[in-house]
Design a protein around this motif. Structure first.
Motif, mmCIF file in Angstrom:
data_model
loop_
_atom_site.group_PDB
_atom_site.id
_atom_site.type_symbol
_atom_site.label_atom_id
_atom_site.label_comp_id
_atom_site.label_asym_id
_atom_site.label_seq_id
_atom_site.Cartn_x
_atom_site.Cartn_y
_atom_site.Cartn_z
ATOM 1 N N ALA A 2 41.019 27.956 16.852
ATOM 2 C CA ALA A 2 39.700 27.582 17.387
ATOM 3 C C ALA A 2 39.711 27.578 18.921
ATOM 4 C CB ALA A 2 39.297 26.212 16.858
ATOM 5 N N LEU A 3 40.826 27.068 19.500
ATOM 6 C CA LEU A 3 40.948 27.074 20.962
ATOM 7 C C LEU A 3 41.067 28.490 21.504
ATOM 8 C CD1 LEU A 3 43.325 24.024 21.475
ATOM 9 C CD2 LEU A 3 40.978 24.218 22.298
ATOM 10 N N PHE A 4 41.792 29.355 20.790
ATOM 11 C CA PHE A 4 41.903 30.757 21.198
ATOM 12 C C PHE A 4 40.509 31.397 21.273
ATOM 13 C CE2 PHE A 4 46.414 31.246 19.243
ATOM 14 C CZ PHE A 4 46.931 30.537 20.315
ATOM 15 N N ASN A 5 39.716 31.141 20.235
ATOM 16 C CA ASN A 5 38.367 31.721 20.209
ATOM 17 C C ASN A 5 37.505 31.214 21.362
ATOM 18 O OD1 ASN A 5 38.724 33.310 17.895
ATOM 19 N ND2 ASN A 5 38.284 31.586 16.530
ATOM 20 N N THR A 6 37.734 29.966 21.782
ATOM 21 C CA THR A 6 36.981 29.405 22.907
ATOM 22 C C THR A 6 37.379 30.065 24.216
ATOM 23 O OG1 THR A 6 36.916 27.288 21.749
ATOM 24 C CG2 THR A 6 36.389 27.258 24.096
ATOM 25 N N LEU A 7 38.678 30.398 24.346
ATOM 26 C CA LEU A 7 39.190 30.935 25.600
ATOM 27 C C LEU A 7 39.025 32.444 25.742
ATOM 28 C CD1 LEU A 7 42.519 28.902 25.815
ATOM 29 C CD2 LEU A 7 40.536 28.643 27.291
ATOM 30 N N ILE A 8 38.804 33.141 24.618
ATOM 31 C CA ILE A 8 38.781 34.606 24.651
ATOM 32 C C ILE A 8 37.690 35.136 25.573
ATOM 33 C CG2 ILE A 8 38.178 36.641 23.267
ATOM 34 C CD1 ILE A 8 39.750 35.249 20.986
ATOM 35 N N SER A 9 36.476 34.610 25.412
ATOM 36 C CA SER A 9 35.336 35.142 26.162
ATOM 37 C C SER A 9 35.525 35.029 27.675
ATOM 38 C CB SER A 9 34.055 34.440 25.718
ATOM 39 O OG SER A 9 32.953 34.960 26.384
ATOM 40 N N PRO A 10 35.862 33.834 28.229
ATOM 41 C CA PRO A 10 36.050 33.773 29.684
ATOM 42 C C PRO A 10 37.216 34.606 30.183
ATOM 43 C CG PRO A 10 36.604 31.663 28.653
ATOM 44 C CD PRO A 10 35.941 32.500 27.623
ATOM 45 N N LEU A 11 38.305 34.673 29.386
ATOM 46 C CA LEU A 11 39.457 35.463 29.811
ATOM 47 C C LEU A 11 39.115 36.941 29.926
ATOM 48 C CD1 LEU A 11 42.466 33.903 27.835
ATOM 49 C CD2 LEU A 11 42.151 33.951 30.308
ATOM 50 N N ASN A 12 38.371 37.453 28.937
ATOM 51 C CA ASN A 12 38.083 38.875 28.913
ATOM 52 C C ASN A 12 36.898 39.267 29.781
ATOM 53 O OD1 ASN A 12 39.906 40.329 26.828
ATOM 54 N ND2 ASN A 12 39.349 38.415 25.848
ATOM 55 N N SER A 13 36.048 38.285 30.120
ATOM 56 C CA SER A 13 34.936 38.612 31.019
ATOM 57 C C SER A 13 35.381 38.597 32.478
ATOM 58 C CB SER A 13 33.789 37.612 30.831
ATOM 59 O OG SER A 13 34.203 36.312 31.185
ATOM 60 N N PHE A 14 36.603 38.132 32.720
ATOM 61 C CA PHE A 14 37.092 38.018 34.096
ATOM 62 C C PHE A 14 37.051 39.353 34.852
ATOM 63 C CE2 PHE A 14 40.496 37.602 37.315
ATOM 64 C CZ PHE A 14 39.970 36.533 38.018
ATOM 65 N N PRO A 15 37.518 40.493 34.253
ATOM 66 C CA PRO A 15 37.430 41.768 34.989
ATOM 67 C C PRO A 15 35.992 42.134 35.342
ATOM 68 C CG PRO A 15 38.861 41.992 33.071
ATOM 69 C CD PRO A 15 38.199 40.664 32.954
ATOM 70 N N TRP A 16 35.049 41.884 34.415
ATOM 71 C CA TRP A 16 33.653 42.204 34.705
ATOM 72 C C TRP A 16 33.092 41.301 35.794
ATOM 73 C CZ3 TRP A 16 34.267 42.621 29.032
ATOM 74 C CH2 TRP A 16 34.247 43.959 28.600
ATOM 75 N N VAL A 17 33.536 40.046 35.799
ATOM 76 C CA VAL A 17 33.093 39.121 36.848
ATOM 77 C C VAL A 17 33.567 39.611 38.213
ATOM 78 C CG1 VAL A 17 33.340 36.787 37.761
ATOM 79 C CG2 VAL A 17 32.945 37.128 35.318
ATOM 80 N N ILE A 18 34.845 40.011 38.292
ATOM 81 C CA ILE A 18 35.397 40.532 39.549
ATOM 82 C C ILE A 18 34.639 41.779 39.980
ATOM 83 C CG2 ILE A 18 37.448 41.513 40.640
ATOM 84 C CD1 ILE A 18 37.600 38.498 40.176
ATOM 85 N N ASN A 19 34.399 42.674 39.017
ATOM 86 C CA ASN A 19 33.655 43.907 39.287
ATOM 87 C C ASN A 19 32.271 43.590 39.820
ATOM 88 O OD1 ASN A 19 33.997 46.612 39.341
ATOM 89 N ND2 ASN A 19 33.969 46.922 37.137
ATOM 90 N N GLY A 20 31.606 42.648 39.158
ATOM 91 C CA GLY A 20 30.259 42.263 39.569
ATOM 92 C C GLY A 20 30.230 41.634 40.948
ATOM 93 N N LEU A 21 31.232 40.808 41.237
ATOM 94 C CA LEU A 21 31.311 40.184 42.553
ATOM 95 C C LEU A 21 31.483 41.233 43.653
ATOM 96 C CD1 LEU A 21 33.551 37.068 41.793
ATOM 97 C CD2 LEU A 21 31.183 37.029 42.582
ATOM 98 N N ILE A 22 32.325 42.233 43.389
ATOM 99 C CA ILE A 22 32.528 43.306 44.369
ATOM 100 C C ILE A 22 31.230 44.072 44.587
ATOM 101 C CG2 ILE A 22 33.735 45.493 44.779
ATOM 102 C CD1 ILE A 22 36.120 44.274 43.221
ATOM 103 N N ASP A 23 30.552 44.428 43.478
ATOM 104 C CA ASP A 23 29.276 45.145 43.582
ATOM 105 C C ASP A 23 28.248 44.323 44.351
ATOM 106 O OD1 ASP A 23 29.988 47.464 42.391
ATOM 107 O OD2 ASP A 23 29.235 46.962 40.400
ATOM 108 N N ALA A 24 28.186 43.030 44.026
ATOM 109 C CA ALA A 24 27.213 42.155 44.689
ATOM 110 C C ALA A 24 27.516 42.036 46.179
ATOM 111 C CB ALA A 24 27.227 40.778 44.035
ATOM 112 N N PHE A 25 28.793 41.964 46.512
ATOM 113 C CA PHE A 25 29.190 41.865 47.920
ATOM 114 C C PHE A 25 28.788 43.129 48.680
ATOM 115 C CE2 PHE A 25 32.412 42.746 51.207
ATOM 116 C CZ PHE A 25 32.180 41.658 52.043
ATOM 117 N N ILE A 26 29.051 44.289 48.075
ATOM 118 C CA ILE A 26 28.683 45.563 48.717
ATOM 119 C C ILE A 26 27.174 45.661 48.895
ATOM 120 C CG2 ILE A 26 28.673 48.076 48.404
ATOM 121 C CD1 ILE A 26 31.381 47.747 46.936
#
Length: 1412
Positions: free
Chosen positions: A493-517
């Motif tokens: 159950a804890l794994f399932n809770t952590l999966i989404s934020p862990l895997n969205s991290f690359p997209w968050v970084i990507n989005g932050l870079i795009d937003a900064f540019i």
């Protein structure tokens, strides 16, 4: 002392138990200690404020949610404290000795909340509750409370554990609330102190006061019930704009603009060298975002409560206890899910509102900047770049989403749409589309890289649960430990809770870079200096300058003192001066004619006075209001009346007089709807002369002090020019006005009070018209074309006025009482009703590829099956271990687990990459097919369709198909197979779940039907409401100089605010509707969790005949039930979002069904066709629309090969329509057109156009090198190109500019309009066609250059058939033949010299009336 400590901490050391701090010590320090400090702070603050000093703090009215938190939370906390005391007393009553530390802690908690309740009733409550000390303490206290709860959680009983968790949760809520309100109050006070007269929303935060929160109850706001009326209407009818929710006051675009504008101005003031939009956004909305982050933290913390309660429930089931704790845990699981559902939807709601505020703030800021940045400063950016700021960078900055559209996509597409008529005439649409395809291929490469990287992210995201389980549990067992159901399924159950934020991290970084540019690009544009006042010398103001002048200067309208100007921006070196040391003083009320050769600086002088050019040296002063008519008239999409009023109030008398003065009365009388007739984008359904007179009427109606007219007479014929010169420009409506007229019209020059002769950026001659040597200016024109005496001009004017037929004037009553509803020429954008048709999905599957579609679906099903198999095997392993029936070794169980993991990984990889490949294929095919259909569409389609709509499909809709749609469909498929797997597992483990399945499915289907009916309509409304934003913005970019001249910035900004408001309302309603559904689905999921848990507890009592399975299976069922809350909502959300995104495919398919030009022909003509150039029109009739009158009617004439023929006639007589028919731009209704005896209907239309040469009325140059502009097919060498330029008398200017490789800016703005026409003529001569069509190509050049050009055409085009549409009589006098058209009919034909000698001929009367 020891006895006392034993009473306080029985069965426990006071401080240290050998391994850690004792529970007693933690209670005393982190419980009782904190409560004592809190009580002291409250009491001290309370008694310090004996009077009502806190009244001053109540300036800000609190919202209903704020009041509920401040007053109800303390009451609930007090009740929970009483409940804790009851639990302690119950233990004592049951002979279980409880240490005094428990009593002290519960009582101290009750004292704290009782004090808060009591002091909240005092007049000074705001000072106490919102004091800086207490607010800081309420941040620290909950953190320490969480620390205590985490350490004591394992030792607590179930009931106490739940109560303690609620206490901490409410403390966090209360602490967050008072800090948010305190910051809001301080912001409000600062705004009052800073500017008490400023109309400004009281809150920068989400909790601010607005209409919705005051009108609706707290329950309606929490449950989104206020959307119900909209959804009820959405089920029974197509939604309209009137059905949408009203946006809250603090979300109004005007309010958002005020906030971001003030923050951006602060950036410019504080850090002028490097202002940052990102910092301005943080200043405006940073606190809002921060407090939403705190809400998110609380929400996520509650998310971890579920697995902890699950752990205790499985432990309870393993023990087989018969106490009521199991029921309490089961109910608590459900309640936790319910609380999380409300918090989750409220967080999403407020975040969505903040994003909408950000979006409107950035869009309005960009638009406002465009209204105030002059053309010189804007030259750093192309129109395509600026449109990208609005369509892409704004969304990237707001959503932090990935976006791959680059500037050059939008630029090429914009040029293609703007000049599609000219491109079709040239037969260049294929080469332009090939350039666009090259750009697209580069974009697809970047897209493919991203998509395959995304596929790897999806792979790791989907395989994480199985990878976690195999590595964690494998290592755990290999270390010699034994698996336990409670531990295993809590971890899952804890794994399932952590999966989404862990895997969205690359997209968050990507989005932050795009937003900064994006924010950096926007900052660069927004930092451009603005034009908000008169241009002035750097060292002096206008008042100081004028004070040094004699008194006579006060009677001057315009002062130009030693001015040098350039089109370079302020941060570039001032090169290529367009004006050099110009000095002028123009008196008020004077009529000034500005003349000179092509490129001499006439238009640049007007632009300098308007402040559009960059002032490198000198001073410019302009007194009074200004009206401006550019050389290329700027026409709005809207009615004739809208174009003339231009935001000014309607005066029927002046309006009627203006129409008559500008000779528009007859034209309007012939229009459907009269002056309420709708004019298409850029005035495409008007002739060139009508556009010029409409722009002139705007200037005349406004009655400004200074009126600048840039060559308005060249676009109209001689008679109309004569009329508007005497009745409009020099008529009674312009009496006493200062008029600057750039012209080649000799009559206008002779009537001027002052003549200014420009030459290469200098004033060559300046003086009165009487002193001007006009003979030198007119020696190239035939004497019979010009009447030199003003007396004769006045006589001809008066006779012409008196002889003007009365029926030509539009009666006043028809103007005053004309219809108030616009007659639509532009078709209303289609919006489909009902659900997205299945055919749209089938078409998208075809775009993906049928084989790829099958592979995607199969791999997704097998991926989910292998994951469920992995979990079932784990459950089986746990049960065999616990019962001691282990038959196989640990290695065997691990090997099977590894096998499931490998199979799952393989199918996940196949699914991820096949989806990425399929999405790319669909993106490529949709774009290519859409572009092909648009390229082959008839010109009529572009006349009736605003470019913003087409650009919307080629930008926003294609972006959706490229990126958003595959992404959301991938999520939908994953959610679907995930739900299917959960349903199968739960049905297998819990038989009673089958009983629930049918009613749940019924409720679920009802909810989704109710929601989808509305959401589809809202998405369609959203797409339709987005188009006017792009259309308005694109239109404004073309006319900013006119808007600034008329000082109409506020009017256009208000119109843009209306478009943004509608877009905001649609998005806001759409957001609330989706959250309405999300909340109800999450509550449905919470019910399922409670049911599964309760059935498990009932089964553990063995009071029912049905066995509910082993602890392993029950644990599996509970761990599978937990994600149902989010998965149900995610599934329907993704399903609905997919349907919404499919609207983009639906809209693209609409434009794939547009009418197409007949490309095929039964004849393949020779490469040298036509070799004679004989043109015959046989009874040709042409209509632009079935409802309109014929533009040419039953027209018949023959043009002999190798002759030069002129076509003349009044504006709107059908001259340009002849060329439209010849080039097949508009299909003829009847008759036939023959070229060298060949019916052009039998010739492929694109091949026909490539065999004919034309110079269009509006010169067309695109962004690229000059060589590409002149010879895009690379058919001519440099020697031939230079020869053509020399023939067109533009070689010298090109050499000075840098040769054939110079970069031509978008629209050719680096050249004057006259120079652009000469370059287009050079392009036509390079084509070496036997037929050359000139659509008044010398209208914007001086008489001397025009005469030289006609001499060149006569000598160099021997043997060619030259058809010239002319407004100057001198243009056609020496031609072989002329055609005179009148209302689409052939009025007269013959040799001009013969007709001239015949006084009864129509041509003779034209010459007599002409002053050109």
């Amino acid at each position: 002392m020891d006895d006392f400590l034993a009473l306080i901490c029985p069965n426990s050391p006071f401080i240290w138990n050998g391994k850690r701090y004792s529970y007693c010590f933690e209670d005393i320090l982190l419980g009782i200690g904190l409560n004592i400090v809190t009580t002291i702070i409250i009491v001290v603050l309370g008694f310090k404020q004996k009077s009502g000093r806190g009244v001053h703090g109540s300036d800000v009215q609190m919202t209903v949610p704020e009041k509920s938190v401040l007053y109800f939370v303390p009451a609930i906390e007090a009740c929970l404290s009483v409940l804790e005391i009851i639990f302690v007393w119950k233990k004592e009553h049951n002979s279980q000795f409880v240490g005094y530390h428990k009593w002290f802690y519960s009582c101290s908690e009750l004292i704290v909340w009782t004090n808060i309740i009591l002091f909240s009733k005092r007049a000074s409550s705001h000072y106490i509750i919102f004091s800086r000390v207490l607010c800081f303490w309420w941040i620290l206290k909950p953190i320490l409370g969480v620390l205590r709860l985490v350490t004591t959680f394992p030792s607590l009983e179930v009931s106490v554990c739940i109560v303690e968790s609620l206490v901490v949760l409410l403390s966090i809520t209360y602490g967050t609330a008072i800090n948010v309100i305190r910051v809001k109050r301080e912001s409000f006070k600062r705004s009052l102190l800073g500017d008490p007269l400023l109309s400004y929303d009281s809150s920068l935060e989400e909790g601010g006061h607005h209409d919705l929160e005051t009108n609706e109850s707290i329950w309606d706001l929490m449950t989104f019930k206020f959307i119900a009326p909209v959804m009820n209407r959405g089920v029974v009818k197509q939604l309209d704009c009137e059905d949408l929710l009203q946006i809250p006051t603090n979300m109004a675009p005007s309010s958002c603009h005020d906030i971001i504008s003030s923050c951006w101005q602060a950036q410019l003031t504080n850090d002028a060298s490097k202002p940052s939009l990102f910092r301005a956004l943080c200043s405006a909305y940073g606190w809002s975002y921060l407090y939403l982050g705190l809400l998110k933290v609380i929400n996520d913390c509650i998310g971890f409560v579920g697995p902890l309660l699950l752990n205790k429930l499985i432990q309870f089931l393993q023990k087989g206890s018969v106490t009521s704790d199991g029921y309490l845990l089961a109910v608590s699981l459900g309640l936790t899910s319910i609380i999380k559902s409300f918090l989750d939807t409220q967080y999403s709601f407020h975040l969505a509102k903040l994003k909408l505020k950000l979006r409107s703030s950035i869009m309005t800021l960009i638009y406002d900047k465009c209204l105030h940045v002059n053309l010189a400063e804007r030259s750093k950016f192309t129109n395509g770049e600026i449109q990208t700021f609005m369509s892409v960078d704004a969304d990237r900055t707001v959503n932090l989403c990935n976006s791959f559209h680059d500037t050059w996509r939008i630029r090429r597409t914009g040029e293609l749409l703007t000049y599609i008529r000219t491109l079709k005439m040239y037969g260049w649409e294929l080469i332009f589309s090939s350039w666009l395809m090259e750009t697209r291929s580069l974009e697809v490469k970047h897209l493919a890289t991203r998509k395959y990287l995304d596929a790897w992210c999806v792979f790791f995201w989907a395989t994480t649960p199985t990878l976690f389980s195999i590595f964690t549990f494998g290592l755990f067992t290999l270390m010699g430990n034994q698996l336990d159901a409670a531990m295993v399924f809590t971890c899952l159950a804890l794994f399932n809770t952590l999966i989404s934020p862990l895997n969205s991290f690359p997209w968050v970084i990507n989005g932050l870079i795009d937003a900064f540019i994006s924010s950096r690009r926007l900052s660069r544009f927004l930092s451009c200096p603005e034009h908000r006042s008169n241009v002035g010398d750097t060292g002096s103001s206008s008042s100081s300058f004028l004070s040094k002048q004699p008194d006579s200067s006060q009677r001057l309208a315009i002062i130009v003192q030693d001015v040098s100007c350039t089109w370079s921006s302020s941060d570039e070196p001032p090169l290529n001066m367009v004006l050099s040391h110009v000095t002028l003083s123009l008196s008020k009320g004077s009529f000034v004619a500005i003349i000179g050769e092509v490129g001499s600086g006439k238009s640049s002088l007007l632009y300098s006075v308007l402040g559009e050019a960059q002032l490198a040296h000198g001073y410019i002063y302009c007194d009074g209001s200004v009206a401006y008519v550019p050389q290329v008239p700027w026409i709005l999409s809207g009615t004739v009346r809208d174009n003339i009023l231009f935001g000014k109030s309607y005066d029927p008398v002046r309006y009627t007089d203006t129409l008559q003065a500008c000779a528009l009365d007859v034209d309007i009388e012939l229009m459907v709807g009269h002056d309420m007739a709708y004019i298409g984008e850029k005035g495409l359904n008007l002739s060139g002369g009508q556009r010029a007179r409409l722009a002139l009427a705007r200037a005349v109606y406004h009655g400004s002090d200074v009126i600048m007219l840039d060559d308005v007479l060249s676009a109209v014929d001689a008679q109309v020019a004569h009329w508007i010169l005497h009745n409009a420009i020099l008529g009674p409506l312009m009496q006493g006005k200062t008029i600057l007229l750039c012209t080649h019209n000799v009559q206008a020059i002779s009537l001027a009070d002052m003549v200014v002769v420009m030459d290469k950026g200098h004033v060559k001659w300046l003086g009165s018209s009487a002193a001007f040597p006009i003979s030198s200016y007119t020696r190239f024109s035939p004497s019979n074309d010009i009447d030199l005496t003003s007396k004769n001009h006045r006589e001809s004017c008066s006779s012409d006025s008196s002889s003007k037929p009365k029926e030509q004037s539009l009666p006043e009553k028809e103007i005053v009482h004309s219809p108030e509803i616009a007659e639509e020429i532009v078709e209303v954008e289609l919006r489909k009703e009902g659900k997205v048709e299945i055919g749209v999905y089938k078409n998208y599957a075809v775009f993906i590829g049928q084989f790829v579609t099958v592979v995607i679906c199969l791999s997704a099903i097998l991926m989910q099956a292998s994951r469920n198999g992995n979990d079932l095997w784990l459950s089986y392993w746990v049960d065999t271990t616990e019962t001691g029936q282990t038959v196989h070794s640990v290695s065997f169980y691990l090997a099977i687990l590894c096998l499931f993991c490998a199979v799952n990984s393989f199918f996940t990889l196949v699914r991820a990459f096949s989806f990425a490949f399929g999405g790319l294929q669909a993106a490529i095919k949709v774009h290519n097919r859409l572009l092909s259909k648009l390229i082959n569409a008839p010109v009529r389609f572009f006349d009736q369709t605003p470019g913003g709509r087409i650009l919307n499909r080629l930008s926003s809709d294609l972006y959706t198909i490229d990126d958003s749609l595959p992404f959301i469909m991938n999520i939908l498929l994953a959610n679907f197979v995930g739900l299917l797997g959960i349903a199968i597992i739960l049905s297998y483990v819990q038989v009673f779940f089958l009983v629930l399945l049918l009613p749940l499915w019924y409720i679920y289907s009802k909810l989704q039907f109710f929601y989808r009916s509305t959401s589809r309509e809202l998405r369609r409304l959203d797409s339709v409401s987005r188009s006017p934003i792009y259309t308005s913005f694109s239109e404004t970019l073309d006319g900013t100089s006119t808007i600034r001249a008329f000082k109409s910035e506020d009017f256009f900004f208000a119109k843009f605010i209306e478009h943004i408001t509608l877009y905001q309302k649609t998005s806001y309603t759409e957001t609330v509707a989706s959250l309405w559904l999300s909340l109800r689905l999450q509550l449905l999921g919470a019910f399922i969790i409670s049911f599964i848990a309760l059935m498990a507890v009932v089964g553990s009592h063995r009071s029912l005949p049905i066995n509910f399975g082993t602890p392993g299976l029950v644990g599996l069922a509970l761990s599978y039930a937990a994600p149902i809350v989010s998965l149900l909502g995610s599934f329907l959300t993704s399903f609905t979002e997919t349907e919404k995104e499919m609207v983009s495919v639906e809209r693209a398919l609409q434009y794939m069904d547009i009418p197409q030009e007949e490309q095929a022909g039964c004849l393949n003509v020779n490469p040298d066709w036509p070799n004679l150039g004989v043109i015959e029109f046989q009874n040709v009739t042409l209509k632009y629309m079935p409802s309109l009158a014929p533009a040419i009617y039953n027209l018949s004439f023959t043009i002999a090969g190798g002759t030069q023929v002129g076509i003349i006639g009044r504006t709107g007589a059908g001259k340009s329509s002849v060329l439209n028919a010849l080039f097949c731009l508009t299909p003829i209704c009847s008759g036939s057109i023959l070229v060298d005896g060949t019916d052009i209907r039998n010739v492929p239309v694109r091949e026909l156009r490539t065999h004919l040469a034309i110079v269009p009325q509006s010169p067309f140059l695109f962004n690229g090198s000059l060589r590409e502009n002149l010879d895009p097919f690379k058919m001519s060498d440099d020697l031939k190109i230079w020869d053509a330029l020399e023939k067109c008398h533009v070689k010298e200017e090109v050499e000075e500019a840098g040769g054939l490789d110079i970069l031509v800016k978008e629209g050719g703005i680096s050249f004057s309009v006259g120079q652009r026409q000469l370059l287009c003529l050079a392009r036509a001569l390079l084509k070496s066609s036997k037929v050359l069509c000139l659509d008044e190509c010398t209208a914007n050049v001086d008489i001397q250059t025009a005469s030289l050009l006609h001499t060149t055409i006569s000598s160099k085009c021997k043997g060619m058939t030259v058809i010239t549409i002319a407004h100057r009589i001198s243009t056609v006098l020496n031609m072989d033949s002329i055609l005179i058209l009148d209302h689409g009919n052939l009025a007269e034909q013959g040799n001009p010299q013969v007709l001239l000698n015949d006084e009864s001929s129509l041509f003779s009367s034209f010459v007599k009336a002409s002053s050109m």
